[in-house]
Scaffold this active site. Structure first.
Site, PDB file in Angstrom:
ATOM      1  N   LYS A   1       0.825  -1.209   0.000  1.00 10.83           N
ATOM      2  CA  LYS A   1       0.000   0.000   0.000  1.00 10.83           C
ATOM      3  C   LYS A   1       0.859   1.258   0.000  1.00 10.83           C
ATOM      4  O   LYS A   1       0.478   2.274  -0.561  1.00 10.83           O
ATOM      5  CB  LYS A   1      -0.964  -0.003   1.190  1.00 10.83           C
ATOM      6  CG  LYS A   1      -2.099  -0.996   1.008  1.00 10.83           C
ATOM      7  CD  LYS A   1      -3.303  -0.649   1.855  1.00 10.83           C
ATOM      8  CE  LYS A   1      -4.444  -1.613   1.572  1.00 10.83           C
ATOM      9  NZ  LYS A   1      -5.516  -1.552   2.574  1.00 10.83           N
TER      10      LYS A   1
ATOM     11  N   LYS B   1      -3.301 -11.518  -6.870  1.00  5.89           N
ATOM     12  CA  LYS B   1      -4.647 -11.740  -6.317  1.00  5.89           C
ATOM     13  C   LYS B   1      -5.660 -10.752  -6.895  1.00  5.89           C
ATOM     14  O   LYS B   1      -5.306  -9.629  -7.277  1.00  5.89           O
ATOM     15  CB  LYS B   1      -4.616 -11.666  -4.785  1.00  5.89           C
ATOM     16  CG  LYS B   1      -4.515 -10.286  -4.226  1.00  5.89           C
ATOM     17  CD  LYS B   1      -4.973 -10.208  -2.769  1.00  5.89           C
ATOM     18  CE  LYS B   1      -4.973  -8.740  -2.370  1.00  5.89           C
ATOM     19  NZ  LYS B   1      -5.523  -8.383  -1.130  1.00  5.89           N
TER      20      LYS B   1
ATOM     21  N   LYS C   1      -9.883  -5.438  -4.871  1.00  2.00           N
ATOM     22  CA  LYS C   1     -10.866  -4.387  -5.135  1.00  2.00           C
ATOM     23  C   LYS C   1     -10.197  -3.072  -5.509  1.00  2.00           C
ATOM     24  O   LYS C   1     -10.831  -2.194  -6.065  1.00  2.00           O
ATOM     25  CB  LYS C   1     -11.850  -4.229  -3.973  1.00  2.00           C
ATOM     26  CG  LYS C   1     -11.268  -4.089  -2.605  1.00  2.00           C
ATOM     27  CD  LYS C   1     -12.340  -4.209  -1.525  1.00  2.00           C
ATOM     28  CE  LYS C   1     -11.658  -4.387  -0.174  1.00  2.00           C
ATOM     29  NZ  LYS C   1     -12.486  -4.820   0.890  1.00  2.00           N
TER      30      LYS C   1
HETATM   31  P1  TYM Z   1     -10.253  -6.908   3.061  1.00  2.00           P
HETATM   32  O1  TYM Z   1     -11.383  -5.957   3.224  1.00  2.00           O
HETATM   33  O2  TYM Z   1      -9.106  -6.525   2.191  1.00  2.00           O
HETATM   34  O3  TYM Z   1     -10.778  -8.298   2.540  1.00  2.00           O
HETATM   35  C1  TYM Z   1     -11.842  -8.960   3.188  1.00  2.00           C
HETATM   36  C2  TYM Z   1     -11.628 -10.460   3.175  1.00  2.00           C
HETATM   37  O4  TYM Z   1     -11.527 -10.935   1.833  1.00  2.00           O
HETATM   38  C3  TYM Z   1     -10.360 -11.725   1.691  1.00  2.00           C
HETATM   39  N1  TYM Z   1      -9.854 -11.555   0.315  1.00  2.00           N
HETATM   40  C4  TYM Z   1      -9.631 -12.569  -0.538  1.00  2.00           C
HETATM   41  N2  TYM Z   1      -9.793 -13.892  -0.410  1.00  2.00           N
HETATM   42  C5  TYM Z   1      -9.494 -14.664  -1.490  1.00  2.00           C
HETATM   43  N3  TYM Z   1      -9.049 -14.165  -2.668  1.00  2.00           N
HETATM   44  C6  TYM Z   1      -8.869 -12.845  -2.842  1.00  2.00           C
HETATM   45  N4  TYM Z   1      -8.444 -12.372  -4.009  1.00  2.00           N
HETATM   46  C7  TYM Z   1      -9.173 -11.972  -1.746  1.00  2.00           C
HETATM   47  N5  TYM Z   1      -9.122 -10.623  -1.578  1.00  2.00           N
HETATM   48  C8  TYM Z   1      -9.528 -10.395  -0.300  1.00  2.00           C
HETATM   49  C9  TYM Z   1      -9.393 -11.168   2.731  1.00  2.00           C
HETATM   50  O5  TYM Z   1      -8.400 -12.114   3.051  1.00  2.00           O
HETATM   51  C10 TYM Z   1     -10.319 -10.875   3.880  1.00  2.00           C
HETATM   52  O6  TYM Z   1     -10.551 -12.039   4.659  1.00  2.00           O
HETATM   53  N6  TYM Z   1      -7.639  -6.409   7.238  1.00  2.00           N
HETATM   54  C11 TYM Z   1      -8.791  -7.041   6.688  1.00  2.00           C
HETATM   55  C12 TYM Z   1     -10.095  -6.674   7.376  1.00  2.00           C
HETATM   56  C13 TYM Z   1     -10.069  -6.870   8.857  1.00  2.00           C
HETATM   57  C14 TYM Z   1     -10.198  -8.095   9.540  1.00  2.00           C
HETATM   58  C15 TYM Z   1     -10.150  -7.764  10.917  1.00  2.00           C
HETATM   59  C16 TYM Z   1     -10.350  -9.408   9.125  1.00  2.00           C
HETATM   60  C17 TYM Z   1      -9.940  -5.889   9.780  1.00  2.00           C
HETATM   61  N7  TYM Z   1      -9.994  -6.425  11.027  1.00  2.00           N
HETATM   62  C18 TYM Z   1     -10.233  -8.746  11.887  1.00  2.00           C
HETATM   63  C19 TYM Z   1     -10.438 -10.395  10.102  1.00  2.00           C
HETATM   64  C20 TYM Z   1     -10.375 -10.056  11.479  1.00  2.00           C
HETATM   65  C21 TYM Z   1      -8.908  -6.608   5.235  1.00  2.00           C
HETATM   66  O7  TYM Z   1      -8.397  -5.621   4.827  1.00  2.00           O
HETATM   67  O8  TYM Z   1      -9.716  -7.360   4.501  1.00  2.00           O
END
Ligand code: TYM
Length: 330
Positions: free
Chosen positions: A112, A194, A197
């Protein structure tokens, strides 16, 4: 006492098929046997620049999506992170036992930072500590996430162990739940990266709100290879392997079964079948999300009830932490 599951998604950009298959899709299965807590992590999402009105809209959209994907507000706690001040408060305490060197090494921080070179803010660096607070406040046992969050989960575990060692047993050390297939859905245009978004190329990602035409078009233009065989081989055929993974998850068939099904078909037949499986899965979710978004009062009430329950749990942990650290309790 039921074990606790916690997870969250940032209300940033348009959620993708990766977010669904890697995370949200897996959340529902825990609802009967675990105390489930699912959060819309809006505090995390302002670590990159946001338009406030868009953030508000996407917070509602993300909550509606959770419900549309089968998360039942009667069974699980659904809430918005900024409605529970303990997340930010615990982060401060945990910051004091987390090292700058550790945060500097985080892959997502490095990624990032290079993408937002004009805005490498403290929040971006502190992001994993806030995530640790999310998890640790609820004595979480299991965290269902995609593979890209594994490093952050490991840091949350390290922080919990460190705090327990320094101030006596306080936090549960959480485990990750990373699905065997679907933990890393790849970009349709660069299948060694990967699906994200934040990808600027719209063709690279299937968004959960894409209509049928867009889904068909994107799969038809997905990058594959030239050998013409529908076979799983992540090293030599990353594009086809990614499509096979998506198809297998959505059709409830194994990869082997999918390979047999498409053994004598060309890529175009296979790609259309993958698109069709995605359309069939997303259509009811999209309709339900739309219905929910037309009823903001209902969603606001869910947020309110979730915040009340989450606050109650989070306060207990925070006050224990404050006591252990030596803060005077009034
Ligand atoms: P975020 O918002 O980037 O993504 C949400 C969830 O989607 C999963 N993910 C994927 N899984 C498979 N293939 C992909 N291409 C892909 N892109 C995203 C992510 O692994 C995630 O599970 N930091 C976290 C949000 C968060 C969180 C937490 C998660 C904040 N606090 C506490 C668990 C527990 C995040 O940015 O996810």
């Amino acid at each position: 006492m039921k074990k606790v599951v916690f997870s969250g998604v940032q209300p940033t950009g348009k959620l993708t098929l990766g977010n669904y298959l890697g995370a949200i899709r897996n959340w529902g299965q825990f609802q009967d046997d675990y105390e489930c807590i699912y959060c819309v992590v809006d505090l995390h999402s302002i670590t990159v620049k946001r338009v406030p009105a868009e953030l508000r809209r996407q917070t509602y959209e993300t909550l509606a999506l959770y419900i549309a994907c089968g998360i039942d507000p009667q069974k699980s706690i659904l809430f918005v992170q900024s409605h529970v001040p303990a997340h930010a408060e615990l982060t401060w305490v945990l910051n004091t036992i987390t090292y700058v060197g550790e945060m500097n090494r985080m892959t997502q921080f490095k990624d990032k930072s290079s993408k937002h070179a004009d805005n490498i803010n403290m929040g971006l660096m502190d992001y994993p500590v806030l995530m640790a607070s999310d998890i640790l406040l609820y004595k979480t046992d299991l965290v269902p996430i995609g593979a890209d969050q594994k490093q952050h989960l490991e840091i949350a575990r390290d922080i919990a162990i460190r705090f327990n060692a320094q101030y006596s047993d306080t936090f549960t050390v959480p485990d990750g739940y990373i699905p065997k297939v679907g933990a890393k859905i790849m970009s349709l245009q660069q299948p060694t990266q990967k699906m994200s978004k934040s990808d600027e190329n719209e063709k690279a990602s299937i968004y959960l709100l894409d209509d049928a035409d867009a889904i068909v078009r994107k799969f038809r233009s997905a990058v594959t290879d030239s050998d013409g065989e529908v076979r799983f081989d992540e090293v030599n055929k990353p594009g086809i392997s990614n499509l096979l993974g998506i198809y297998s998850l959505l059709s409830d068939k194994t990869i082997d079964e999918a390979e047999i099904e498409f053994a004598n078909c060309g890529y175009s037949v296979f790609k259309d079948a993958v698109a069709d499986a995605v359309i069939q899965k997303l259509a009811p979710i999209q309709a339900e999300q739309k219905r929910l978004l037309d009823d903001k009062d209902y969603l606001t009430e869910i947020m309110r009830q979730g915040a009340e329950k989450a606050n109650c749990l989070a306060r207990k942990t925070l006050s224990k932490v404050y006591r252990k650290v030596g803060f005077i309790q009034l």
